[in-house]
Write a protein that holds these residues in place. Structure first.
Motif, PDB file in Angstrom:
ATOM      1  N   GLU A 264       0.990  -1.494   0.271  1.00 28.86           N
ATOM      2  CA  GLU A 264      -0.059  -0.316   0.038  1.00 28.86           C
ATOM      3  C   GLU A 264       1.347   1.532  -0.272  1.00 28.86           C
ATOM      4  OE1 GLU A 264      -0.079  -1.186   4.641  1.00 28.86           O
ATOM      5  OE2 GLU A 264       0.823  -1.897   2.252  1.00 28.86           O
ATOM      6  N   ALA A 265       2.176   1.294   0.503  1.00 28.75           N
ATOM      7  CA  ALA A 265       2.916   2.401   0.308  1.00 28.75           C
ATOM      8  C   ALA A 265       4.352   2.181  -0.438  1.00 28.75           C
ATOM      9  CB  ALA A 265       3.133   2.699   1.479  1.00 28.75           C
ATOM     10  N   ALA A 266       4.447   1.560  -1.265  1.00 27.98           N
ATOM     11  CA  ALA A 266       4.734   0.328  -1.953  1.00 27.98           C
ATOM     12  C   ALA A 266       6.350   1.637  -2.836  1.00 27.98           C
ATOM     13  CB  ALA A 266       4.660  -0.486  -2.561  1.00 27.98           C
ATOM     14  N   ASN A 267       5.361   2.820  -3.659  1.00 31.05           N
ATOM     15  CA  ASN A 267       6.174   3.733  -4.332  1.00 31.05           C
ATOM     16  C   ASN A 267       6.287   5.366  -3.013  1.00 31.05           C
ATOM     17  OD1 ASN A 267       5.309   3.012  -6.730  1.00 31.05           O
ATOM     18  ND2 ASN A 267       3.301   3.338  -6.728  1.00 31.05           N
ATOM     19  N   LEU A 268       5.973   4.709  -2.930  1.00 27.16           N
ATOM     20  CA  LEU A 268       6.104   6.363  -1.128  1.00 27.16           C
ATOM     21  C   LEU A 268       7.887   6.319  -0.659  1.00 27.16           C
ATOM     22  CD1 LEU A 268       5.629   8.806   0.308  1.00 27.16           C
ATOM     23  CD2 LEU A 268       4.379   7.739   2.538  1.00 27.16           C
ATOM     24  N   LEU A 269       9.164   7.132  -1.102  1.00 25.17           N
ATOM     25  CA  LEU A 269      10.317   6.805  -0.954  1.00 25.17           C
ATOM     26  C   LEU A 269      11.112   5.783  -1.234  1.00 25.17           C
ATOM     27  CD1 LEU A 269       9.700   9.242   2.926  1.00 25.17           C
ATOM     28  CD2 LEU A 269      10.590   9.953   0.118  1.00 25.17           C
ATOM     29  N   GLN A 270      10.942   5.724  -2.364  1.00 21.84           N
ATOM     30  CA  GLN A 270      11.957   3.962  -2.484  1.00 21.84           C
ATOM     31  C   GLN A 270      13.085   4.355  -2.290  1.00 21.84           C
ATOM     32  OE1 GLN A 270      10.376   1.847  -5.789  1.00 21.84           O
ATOM     33  NE2 GLN A 270       9.087   3.670  -6.146  1.00 21.84           N
ATOM     34  N   GLY A 271      13.663   5.869  -2.418  1.00 22.35           N
ATOM     35  CA  GLY A 271      15.227   5.392  -1.830  1.00 22.35           C
ATOM     36  C   GLY A 271      15.611   5.745  -0.925  1.00 22.35           C
ATOM     37  N   GLY A 272      15.005   6.243   0.292  1.00 21.65           N
ATOM     38  CA  GLY A 272      14.763   6.450   0.815  1.00 21.65           C
ATOM     39  C   GLY A 272      15.547   7.553   1.893  1.00 21.65           C
ATOM     40  N   GLU A 273      15.016   8.698   0.700  1.00 18.93           N
ATOM     41  CA  GLU A 273      15.510  10.114   1.322  1.00 18.93           C
ATOM     42  C   GLU A 273      14.316  10.249   2.592  1.00 18.93           C
ATOM     43  OE1 GLU A 273      15.343   9.786  -3.196  1.00 18.93           O
ATOM     44  OE2 GLU A 273      14.130   9.199  -1.997  1.00 18.93           O
ATOM     45  N   GLY A 274      15.024  11.315   3.398  1.00 17.84           N
ATOM     46  CA  GLY A 274      14.581  11.872   4.430  1.00 17.84           C
ATOM     47  C   GLY A 274      13.880  13.138   3.869  1.00 17.84           C
ATOM     48  N   CYS A 275      13.326  13.556   4.525  1.00 18.99           N
ATOM     49  CA  CYS A 275      12.396  14.572   3.525  1.00 18.99           C
ATOM     50  C   CYS A 275      12.168  15.974   4.659  1.00 18.99           C
ATOM     51  CB  CYS A 275      11.121  14.859   3.327  1.00 18.99           C
ATOM     52  SG  CYS A 275      11.483  13.181   1.353  1.00 18.99           S
ATOM     53  N   TRP A 276      12.022  16.985   4.862  1.00 16.31           N
ATOM     54  CA  TRP A 276      11.610  18.483   5.347  1.00 16.31           C
ATOM     55  C   TRP A 276      11.059  19.600   4.510  1.00 16.31           C
ATOM     56  CZ3 TRP A 276      16.389  18.330   4.478  1.00 16.31           C
ATOM     57  CH2 TRP A 276      16.731  19.426   4.234  1.00 16.31           C
ATOM     58  N   ASP A 277       9.568  19.683   5.128  1.00 19.49           N
ATOM     59  CA  ASP A 277       9.139  21.203   3.947  1.00 19.49           C
ATOM     60  C   ASP A 277       9.420  22.767   4.003  1.00 19.49           C
ATOM     61  OD1 ASP A 277       7.044  22.299   5.782  1.00 19.49           O
ATOM     62  OD2 ASP A 277       5.309  20.969   4.946  1.00 19.49           O
ATOM     63  N   THR A 278       9.027  23.406   3.248  1.00 14.41           N
ATOM     64  CA  THR A 278       9.174  24.668   3.901  1.00 14.41           C
ATOM     65  C   THR A 278       8.452  25.159   4.299  1.00 14.41           C
ATOM     66  OG1 THR A 278       8.209  24.909   0.871  1.00 14.41           O
ATOM     67  CG2 THR A 278      10.665  25.219   1.324  1.00 14.41           C
ATOM     68  N   GLY A 279       7.451  24.992   4.443  1.00  8.87           N
ATOM     69  CA  GLY A 279       5.794  25.316   5.728  1.00  8.87           C
ATOM     70  C   GLY A 279       6.861  26.599   6.262  1.00  8.87           C
ATOM     71  N   MET A 280       5.904  27.589   7.216  1.00 13.98           N
ATOM     72  CA  MET A 280       6.315  28.396   7.697  1.00 13.98           C
ATOM     73  C   MET A 280       6.565  26.938   9.263  1.00 13.98           C
ATOM     74  SD  MET A 280       4.871  31.271   9.298  1.00 13.98           S
ATOM     75  CE  MET A 280       5.868  33.154   8.270  1.00 13.98           C
ATOM     76  N   VAL A 281       4.965  26.504   9.414  1.00 18.00           N
ATOM     77  CA  VAL A 281       4.953  25.132  10.482  1.00 18.00           C
ATOM     78  C   VAL A 281       5.603  24.094   9.705  1.00 18.00           C
ATOM     79  CG1 VAL A 281       3.748  23.894  11.922  1.00 18.00           C
ATOM     80  CG2 VAL A 281       3.449  26.516  11.187  1.00 18.00           C
ATOM     81  N   MET A 282       6.683  23.025   9.526  1.00 15.08           N
ATOM     82  CA  MET A 282       7.742  22.607   9.002  1.00 15.08           C
ATOM     83  C   MET A 282       6.819  21.350   9.321  1.00 15.08           C
ATOM     84  SD  MET A 282      11.876  21.789   9.076  1.00 15.08           S
ATOM     85  CE  MET A 282      11.753  20.838  10.457  1.00 15.08           C
ATOM     86  N   THR A 283       6.885  20.046   8.239  1.00 13.49           N
ATOM     87  CA  THR A 283       6.609  18.456   8.768  1.00 13.49           C
ATOM     88  C   THR A 283       7.558  18.523   7.986  1.00 13.49           C
ATOM     89  OG1 THR A 283       4.615  19.340   8.175  1.00 13.49           O
ATOM     90  CG2 THR A 283       4.993  17.513   7.475  1.00 13.49           C
ATOM     91  N   SER A 284       8.186  17.147   8.714  1.00  9.98           N
ATOM     92  CA  SER A 284       8.768  16.471   8.514  1.00  9.98           C
ATOM     93  C   SER A 284       8.960  14.997   7.722  1.00  9.98           C
ATOM     94  CB  SER A 284      10.195  16.096   8.924  1.00  9.98           C
ATOM     95  OG  SER A 284       9.233  14.820  10.352  1.00  9.98           O
ATOM     96  N   LEU A 285       9.321  14.099   7.091  1.00  4.60           N
ATOM     97  CA  LEU A 285       8.512  13.094   6.569  1.00  4.60           C
ATOM     98  C   LEU A 285       9.616  11.825   5.805  1.00  4.60           C
ATOM     99  CD1 LEU A 285       5.818  11.530   5.603  1.00  4.60           C
ATOM    100  CD2 LEU A 285       6.589  11.848   2.773  1.00  4.60           C
ATOM    101  N   ARG A 286      10.035  10.398   6.460  1.00  7.76           N
ATOM    102  CA  ARG A 286      10.737   9.542   5.700  1.00  7.76           C
ATOM    103  C   ARG A 286      10.224   8.527   6.092  1.00  7.76           C
ATOM    104  NH1 ARG A 286      15.505   8.689  10.906  1.00  7.76           N
ATOM    105  NH2 ARG A 286      15.690   6.282   9.135  1.00  7.76           N
ATOM    106  N   ARG A 287      10.844   7.196   6.439  1.00  7.82           N
ATOM    107  CA  ARG A 287      10.200   5.865   6.364  1.00  7.82           C
ATOM    108  C   ARG A 287      11.413   5.530   6.878  1.00  7.82           C
ATOM    109  NH1 ARG A 287       7.151   2.537   1.743  1.00  7.82           N
ATOM    110  NH2 ARG A 287       6.819   1.496   3.918  1.00  7.82           N
ATOM    111  N   ASP A 288      11.443   3.936   8.186  1.00  6.33           N
ATOM    112  CA  ASP A 288      12.379   3.277   8.446  1.00  6.33           C
ATOM    113  C   ASP A 288      12.267   1.936   7.886  1.00  6.33           C
ATOM    114  OD1 ASP A 288       9.641   2.303   8.987  1.00  6.33           O
ATOM    115  OD2 ASP A 288      11.184   1.900  11.256  1.00  6.33           O
ATOM    116  N   ARG A 289      13.370   1.318   8.361  1.00  3.83           N
ATOM    117  CA  ARG A 289      14.111  -0.311   7.241  1.00  3.83           C
ATOM    118  C   ARG A 289      13.177  -0.351   6.893  1.00  3.83           C
ATOM    119  NH1 ARG A 289      19.864  -2.107   8.937  1.00  3.83           N
ATOM    120  NH2 ARG A 289      20.495  -0.664   7.681  1.00  3.83           N
ATOM    121  N   ALA A 290      12.213  -0.791   8.687  1.00  4.03           N
ATOM    122  CA  ALA A 290      11.214  -1.564   8.505  1.00  4.03           C
ATOM    123  C   ALA A 290      10.073  -1.620   7.730  1.00  4.03           C
ATOM    124  CB  ALA A 290      10.494  -1.470  10.108  1.00  4.03           C
TER     125      ALA A 290
END
Length: 421
Positions: A264-290
């Motif tokens: 159900e999430a196979a396409n999400l961050l396939q490369g394993g990059e960590g992310c954060w956005d430019t919003g004033m109230v910043m959001t981060s997004l990542r996945r772990d090994r599991a």
């Protein structure tokens, strides 16, 4: 609502424990604080032949190091040209050291075989709006001028890397990556012990004083007398009798993690990059090994706005990845960030051979590791010219408590309003 645990505590492969300090001990160096900076300092000083004692009030990684997003970033939140204006006579060397800091982290992981899920496929700074796209384009210009391996991605390229189409573009930094942060801190502690350092958990410092040609560090069960001292408590500093970390703005950042996901999430961050956005109230997004999806933002899981932040996180995740449906979070936790007024870290001189490092402003892993190594070298070699920044005799930020409360209130209001895309 039933409290949920810190994922990093539950998933860390590295294990570490150390006894409390009991009695009187002598050392070449006493390190106060068992996070990235303190453990790096202990490791590098011990490896150089110094007799090192590290004391930690709770357990290794208890503070921000064990609550971190796990992004091993190159550089700081503050862009290079702003750094050059704030510290014109130090900026070139400082920026170069920070650019190389992720390599230091991943080299330590490799050389000490630290089991912390390292992935070095870069990070993505996501543009959440047209204004955000202009911001990362300007950062790309500044970083490229320094020779950094950064690439500005358009919306299509960003969607291909991210696995979702929700952003206007992204800045990819190939120097960076991700780790399991608590496991990394524990691995540094393990390596420090292997190098000969003595570590003591559940040993809060209660007093710090210069006595003749040495430092005295008082603890509940005894005392450490050392030729040098490094105070590495940062956002989790506790009051003690003697010099300490000056007030800085404390900012809370929370994370919420799903169960491990599959197709159900196979396409999400396939490369394993960590992310954060430019919003004033910043959001981060990542996945772990599991395969868990880990979403983060400003806010505390230990204050009144907890349910608001978690509700926002559910809506945000559903908006970003609609195919997940009503995916519950299994873990939710938060930590404190020590933020200076200009977002630049400081080294405070406490006295002869005495230093405090603080104010990473959300960039603790790579800069903390670098500062710890550099401070260790400074006290072992009795020279300051290798420090990333020149030590200051004093530091003062105004209205720190008010600024922290304002950020928490602002994040709560934004999250109460709904998911921001």
């Amino acid at each position: 609502m039933t409290p949920m645990a810190n994922l990093w505590t539950d998933s860390a492969e590295e294990r570490f424990d150390a006894p409390p300090l009991d009695g009187q001990v002598e050392a070449d160096l006493c390190v106060i604080g068992g996070g990235f900076t303190g453990c790096s300092a202990a490791l590098h000083a011990a490896a150089a032949g110094a007799h090192v004692v590290l004391i930690e009030a709770e357990t290794v990684g208890h503070g921000g190091s064990g609550r971190n997003v796990g992004l091993v970033n190159a550089g700081l939140w503050t862009p290079p040209e702003t750094i050059a204006k704030l510290m014109p006579d130090q900026a070139t060397g400082f920026s170069a050291r920070l650019a190389a800091a992720p390599a230091l982290v991943f080299d330590l992981i490799e050389s000490h075989q630290i089991a912390c899920e390292p992935v070095r496929n870069g990070t993505l700074h996501l543009a959440h709006s047209e204004a955000g796209l202009r911001d990362i384009a300007d950062r790309h210009r500044q970083l490229s001028a320094q020779g950094a391996p950064v690439r500005l991605l358009n919306a299509d390229e960003t969607a291909a890397r991210l696995g979702i189409r929700a952003y206007h573009g992204a800045l990819h930094d190939a120097r960076a990556g991700t780790v399991q942060p608590l496991a990394y801190a524990r691995g540094l502690a393990r390596a420090a012990v292997a190098a000969g350092a003595k570590l003591h958990e559940h040993t809060p410092a209660t007093g710090l004083a210069r006595d003749g040609d040495s430092w005295r560090v008082r603890v509940a069960g005894g005392e450490v007398r050392a030729a040098a001292v490094i105070l590495a408590t940062n956002a989790y500093h506790r009051d003690l009798d003697g010099p300490g970390v000056p007030p800085v703005t404390g900012v809370n950042f929370f994370q919420a993690a799903t169960a491990p996901l599959g197709a159900e999430a196979a396409n999400l961050l396939q490369g394993g990059e960590g992310c954060w956005d430019t919003g004033m109230v910043m959001t981060s997004l990542r996945r772990d090994r599991a395969g868990r999806v880990i979403l983060g933002a400003f806010g505390s899981m230990e204050m009144a706005g907890r349910d608001i932040h978690l509700g926002w996180a559910r809506r945000k995740l559903r908006a970003l990845v609609p195919d997940l449906g009503e995916m519950p979070f299994t873990h939710a936790w938060s930590g404190r960030i020590a933020m200076t007024g200009d977002h630049l870290p400081r080294i405070l001189r406490l006295g002869p051979s005495g230093y405090a490092a603080f104010g990473y402003s959300g960039r603790g892993i790579a800069p903390g590791t670098l500062f710890g190594k550099a401070l260790a070298e400074a006290v072992v070699q009795d020279r300051e010219d290798g420090l990333p920044v020149r030590p200051v005799e004093a530091h003062r930020d105004r209205f720190t408590a008010l600024r922290g409360a304002w950020i928490e209130t602002g994040a709560t209001l934004v999250h109460a309003a709904g998911a921001r895309l």
